[in-house]
Write a protein that holds these residues in place. Sequence first.
Motif, PDB file in Angstrom:
ATOM      1  N   ILE A   1       0.678  -1.262  -0.082  1.00 38.15           N
ATOM      2  CA  ILE A   1      -0.047   0.048  -0.132  1.00 38.15           C
ATOM      3  C   ILE A   1       1.027   1.157  -0.093  1.00 38.15           C
ATOM      4  O   ILE A   1       1.866   1.397   0.939  1.00 38.15           O
ATOM      5  N   LEU A   2       0.407   2.219  -0.875  1.00 39.87           N
ATOM      6  CA  LEU A   2       1.403   3.405  -0.976  1.00 39.87           C
ATOM      7  C   LEU A   2       0.560   4.389  -0.339  1.00 39.87           C
ATOM      8  O   LEU A   2      -0.876   4.820  -0.651  1.00 39.87           O
ATOM      9  N   ILE A   3       1.242   5.135   0.673  1.00 41.75           N
ATOM     10  CA  ILE A   3       0.208   6.372   1.214  1.00 41.75           C
ATOM     11  C   ILE A   3       0.889   7.469   0.551  1.00 41.75           C
ATOM     12  O   ILE A   3       2.077   7.765   0.816  1.00 41.75           O
ATOM     13  N   ASN A   4      -0.019   8.347  -0.364  1.00 43.66           N
ATOM     14  CA  ASN A   4       0.424   9.666  -0.750  1.00 43.66           C
ATOM     15  C   ASN A   4       0.320  10.724   0.275  1.00 43.66           C
ATOM     16  O   ASN A   4       0.946  11.574   0.403  1.00 43.66           O
ATOM     17  N   SER A   5      -0.890  10.409   1.112  1.00 43.48           N
ATOM     18  CA  SER A   5      -1.167  11.460   2.075  1.00 43.48           C
ATOM     19  C   SER A   5      -2.281  10.797   2.870  1.00 43.48           C
ATOM     20  O   SER A   5      -2.858   9.575   2.478  1.00 43.48           O
ATOM     21  N   GLN A   6      -2.779  11.321   3.699  1.00 37.51           N
ATOM     22  CA  GLN A   6      -3.867  10.723   4.868  1.00 37.51           C
ATOM     23  C   GLN A   6      -5.281  10.287   3.850  1.00 37.51           C
ATOM     24  O   GLN A   6      -5.891   9.571   4.307  1.00 37.51           O
ATOM     25  N   GLU A   7      -5.289  11.230   2.821  1.00 38.48           N
ATOM     26  CA  GLU A   7      -6.600  11.210   2.121  1.00 38.48           C
ATOM     27  C   GLU A   7      -6.268  10.563   0.852  1.00 38.48           C
ATOM     28  O   GLU A   7      -7.295  10.582  -0.011  1.00 38.48           O
ATOM     29  N   ASN A   8      -5.097  10.044   0.711  1.00 39.17           N
ATOM     30  CA  ASN A   8      -4.748   9.378  -0.772  1.00 39.17           C
ATOM     31  C   ASN A   8      -3.874   8.378  -0.562  1.00 39.17           C
ATOM     32  O   ASN A   8      -2.806   8.373  -0.347  1.00 39.17           O
ATOM     33  N   ILE A   9      -4.670   7.129  -0.917  1.00 37.75           N
ATOM     34  CA  ILE A   9      -3.841   6.043  -0.366  1.00 37.75           C
ATOM     35  C   ILE A   9      -4.400   4.848  -1.744  1.00 37.75           C
ATOM     36  O   ILE A   9      -5.244   5.133  -2.140  1.00 37.75           O
ATOM     37  N   GLU A  10      -3.360   3.861  -2.043  1.00 37.52           N
ATOM     38  CA  GLU A  10      -3.711   3.157  -3.181  1.00 37.52           C
ATOM     39  C   GLU A  10      -3.063   1.928  -2.977  1.00 37.52           C
ATOM     40  O   GLU A  10      -1.781   1.801  -2.535  1.00 37.52           O
ATOM     41  N   ALA A  11      -3.488   0.877  -3.560  1.00 45.71           N
ATOM     42  CA  ALA A  11      -2.751  -0.372  -3.727  1.00 45.71           C
ATOM     43  C   ALA A  11      -1.805  -0.240  -4.800  1.00 45.71           C
ATOM     44  O   ALA A  11      -1.957   0.259  -5.794  1.00 45.71           O
ATOM     45  N   THR A  12      -0.393  -0.750  -4.581  1.00 41.64           N
ATOM     46  CA  THR A  12       0.600  -0.596  -5.602  1.00 41.64           C
ATOM     47  C   THR A  12       1.329  -1.817  -5.766  1.00 41.64           C
ATOM     48  O   THR A  12       1.206  -2.737  -5.080  1.00 41.64           O
ATOM     49  N   GLY A  13       2.160  -1.603  -6.949  1.00 41.01           N
ATOM     50  CA  GLY A  13       3.167  -2.929  -7.012  1.00 41.01           C
ATOM     51  C   GLY A  13       4.287  -2.383  -6.725  1.00 41.01           C
ATOM     52  O   GLY A  13       4.916  -1.304  -6.645  1.00 41.01           O
ATOM     53  N   ILE A  14       5.416  -3.343  -6.172  1.00 45.18           N
ATOM     54  CA  ILE A  14       6.599  -3.028  -5.812  1.00 45.18           C
ATOM     55  C   ILE A  14       7.708  -3.597  -7.138  1.00 45.18           C
ATOM     56  O   ILE A  14       7.186  -4.409  -7.418  1.00 45.18           O
ATOM     57  N   PRO A  15       8.914  -3.108  -7.165  1.00 48.82           N
ATOM     58  CA  PRO A  15       9.598  -3.942  -7.994  1.00 48.82           C
ATOM     59  C   PRO A  15       9.828  -5.238  -7.560  1.00 48.82           C
ATOM     60  O   PRO A  15      10.032  -5.475  -6.510  1.00 48.82           O
ATOM     61  N   THR A  16      10.069  -6.126  -8.609  1.00 49.48           N
ATOM     62  CA  THR A  16      10.247  -7.460  -8.338  1.00 49.48           C
ATOM     63  C   THR A  16      11.793  -7.598  -7.710  1.00 49.48           C
ATOM     64  O   THR A  16      12.540  -7.111  -8.058  1.00 49.48           O
ATOM     65  N   GLN A  17      11.615  -8.533  -6.736  1.00 49.36           N
ATOM     66  CA  GLN A  17      12.961  -8.900  -6.000  1.00 49.36           C
ATOM     67  C   GLN A  17      13.917  -9.394  -6.931  1.00 49.36           C
ATOM     68  O   GLN A  17      13.675 -10.123  -7.876  1.00 49.36           O
ATOM     69  N   SER A  18      15.294  -9.176  -6.419  1.00 45.85           N
ATOM     70  CA  SER A  18      16.140  -9.631  -7.364  1.00 45.85           C
ATOM     71  C   SER A  18      17.044 -10.926  -6.297  1.00 45.85           C
ATOM     72  O   SER A  18      17.502 -10.524  -5.305  1.00 45.85           O
ATOM     73  N   SER A  19      16.603 -12.177  -6.597  1.00 43.49           N
ATOM     74  CA  SER A  19      16.905 -13.353  -5.651  1.00 43.49           C
ATOM     75  C   SER A  19      18.138 -13.641  -5.320  1.00 43.49           C
ATOM     76  O   SER A  19      18.810 -13.830  -4.251  1.00 43.49           O
ATOM     77  N   ASN A  20      19.240 -12.874  -6.197  1.00 43.18           N
ATOM     78  CA  ASN A  20      20.767 -12.984  -6.229  1.00 43.18           C
ATOM     79  C   ASN A  20      21.311 -11.529  -5.834  1.00 43.18           C
ATOM     80  O   ASN A  20      22.664 -11.533  -5.741  1.00 43.18           O
ATOM     81  N   GLY A  21      20.491 -10.666  -5.718  1.00 45.06           N
ATOM     82  CA  GLY A  21      20.922  -9.313  -5.098  1.00 45.06           C
ATOM     83  C   GLY A  21      21.864  -9.204  -3.858  1.00 45.06           C
ATOM     84  O   GLY A  21      21.432  -9.802  -3.009  1.00 45.06           O
ATOM     85  N   GLN A  22      22.772  -8.137  -4.030  1.00 46.81           N
ATOM     86  CA  GLN A  22      23.489  -8.184  -2.447  1.00 46.81           C
ATOM     87  C   GLN A  22      22.622  -7.340  -1.744  1.00 46.81           C
ATOM     88  O   GLN A  22      22.882  -7.541  -0.415  1.00 46.81           O
ATOM     89  N   GLY A  23      21.994  -6.328  -2.318  1.00 43.52           N
ATOM     90  CA  GLY A  23      21.323  -5.287  -1.496  1.00 43.52           C
ATOM     91  C   GLY A  23      19.947  -5.983  -0.863  1.00 43.52           C
ATOM     92  O   GLY A  23      19.373  -6.851  -1.268  1.00 43.52           O
ATOM     93  N   ALA A  24      19.791  -5.581   0.364  1.00 46.96           N
ATOM     94  CA  ALA A  24      18.683  -6.032   1.133  1.00 46.96           C
ATOM     95  C   ALA A  24      18.144  -5.086   1.987  1.00 46.96           C
ATOM     96  O   ALA A  24      18.753  -4.404   2.627  1.00 46.96           O
ATOM     97  N   VAL A  25      16.903  -5.722   2.309  1.00 45.64           N
ATOM     98  CA  VAL A  25      16.153  -4.799   3.684  1.00 45.64           C
ATOM     99  C   VAL A  25      16.077  -6.210   4.442  1.00 45.64           C
ATOM    100  O   VAL A  25      15.803  -7.292   4.225  1.00 45.64           O
ATOM    101  N   PHE A  26      16.286  -5.756   5.835  1.00 41.19           N
ATOM    102  CA  PHE A  26      16.169  -6.809   6.674  1.00 41.19           C
ATOM    103  C   PHE A  26      15.713  -6.516   8.173  1.00 41.19           C
ATOM    104  O   PHE A  26      15.540  -5.341   8.190  1.00 41.19           O
ATOM    105  N   LEU A  27      15.095  -7.345   8.960  1.00 41.73           N
ATOM    106  CA  LEU A  27      14.853  -7.041  10.150  1.00 41.73           C
ATOM    107  C   LEU A  27      15.853  -7.452  11.376  1.00 41.73           C
ATOM    108  O   LEU A  27      16.513  -8.645  11.215  1.00 41.73           O
ATOM    109  N   LEU A  28      16.147  -6.444  12.288  1.00 40.03           N
ATOM    110  CA  LEU A  28      17.201  -6.961  13.249  1.00 40.03           C
ATOM    111  C   LEU A  28      16.392  -6.974  14.589  1.00 40.03           C
ATOM    112  O   LEU A  28      15.544  -5.927  14.934  1.00 40.03           O
ATOM    113  N   ASP A  29      16.694  -8.054  15.354  1.00 35.25           N
ATOM    114  CA  ASP A  29      15.617  -8.379  16.578  1.00 35.25           C
ATOM    115  C   ASP A  29      16.401  -7.614  17.754  1.00 35.25           C
ATOM    116  O   ASP A  29      17.494  -7.995  18.022  1.00 35.25           O
TER     117      ASP A  29
END
Length: 309
Positions: A157-185
């Motif tokens: 979901i993309l929030i443009n502002s409180q009154e403007n939201i839309e379902a969106t697509g995100i770029p396809t993941q690159s399965s062998n990409g070095q860059g990453a988003v991660f969770l740290l516990d």
Amino acid sequence: MKGPLFYSKILLFGEYGIIKDSKGLSIPYNFYNGALKMDKNPSEEAQQSNKNLQRFTEYLSKIDKQLVVFDIEALQNDVSTGMYFDSSIPQGYGVGSSGALVAAIYDKYAQNKITVLENLTREKLLTLKAIFAQMESFFHGKSSGLDPLNSYLSLPILINSQENIEATGIPTQSSNGQGAVFLLDSGVIGETAPMVSIFMENMKQEGFRNMLKNQFIKHTDACVDDFLKGDIKSLFKNTKQLSKVVLNHFKPMIPAQFHELWKKGIETNDYYLKLCGSGGGGYILGFTPDIKKAENALKDYKLEVVYNF
């Protein structure tokens, strides 16, 4: 009985800023999920969840009927026969445990509900968000309604502002990409309500409001645009700035033992940390151009990769 599964979510960008109309981007995280269930021999956790549902049902029976009508009788019957929410979503970790529960209850008991299969106009999305905000405020005191919306739709979901939201697509993941988003516990449970009240208290100061508008929201909006466009180089530049702003101005939301680690990431460029949800504990969100380097630098911590570039 076992209801459909509802997934956790990750707010990649927009924590706190969306209260003041920054952009935001929220994605489903299928690693964790929850469902409504009944068991002949409920565990202690199930009994505790059932008690919470009793209180939640009481709250929902008083909710504004103009907004949403529930089949309260059916809900009360199910709760009195031991229904509970069976969830693997960690509570107080910023990945939407109460959001998944709210989505599950709405899905099963709301009358004339907006379904995932219909054409989701902006108006319908805002209606859902308003309903979910009202429902989820039972847990947090104040809710944007975004977590349950994400869980219910299972779409980014993309929030443009409180009154403007839309379902969106995100770029396809690159399965062998070095860059990453991660969770740290962080190993600490975070409480949403106290963090939000610290933020609201800070908002009374003009300096803090200016910082929010000219730095925090500026970099947040840029990060969202970069991520959706797949401009990774610019994304890391803006995430670094955002990480700095959070370290300088949102210290109470970062568990004290992570202040140094946060700073180290900015100095070495091995990773950049940011809040995941309201902070105060739970997960911390990390962005890295090189996951191997980040894993090495953070080898004493548990990392979960959620997206590869």
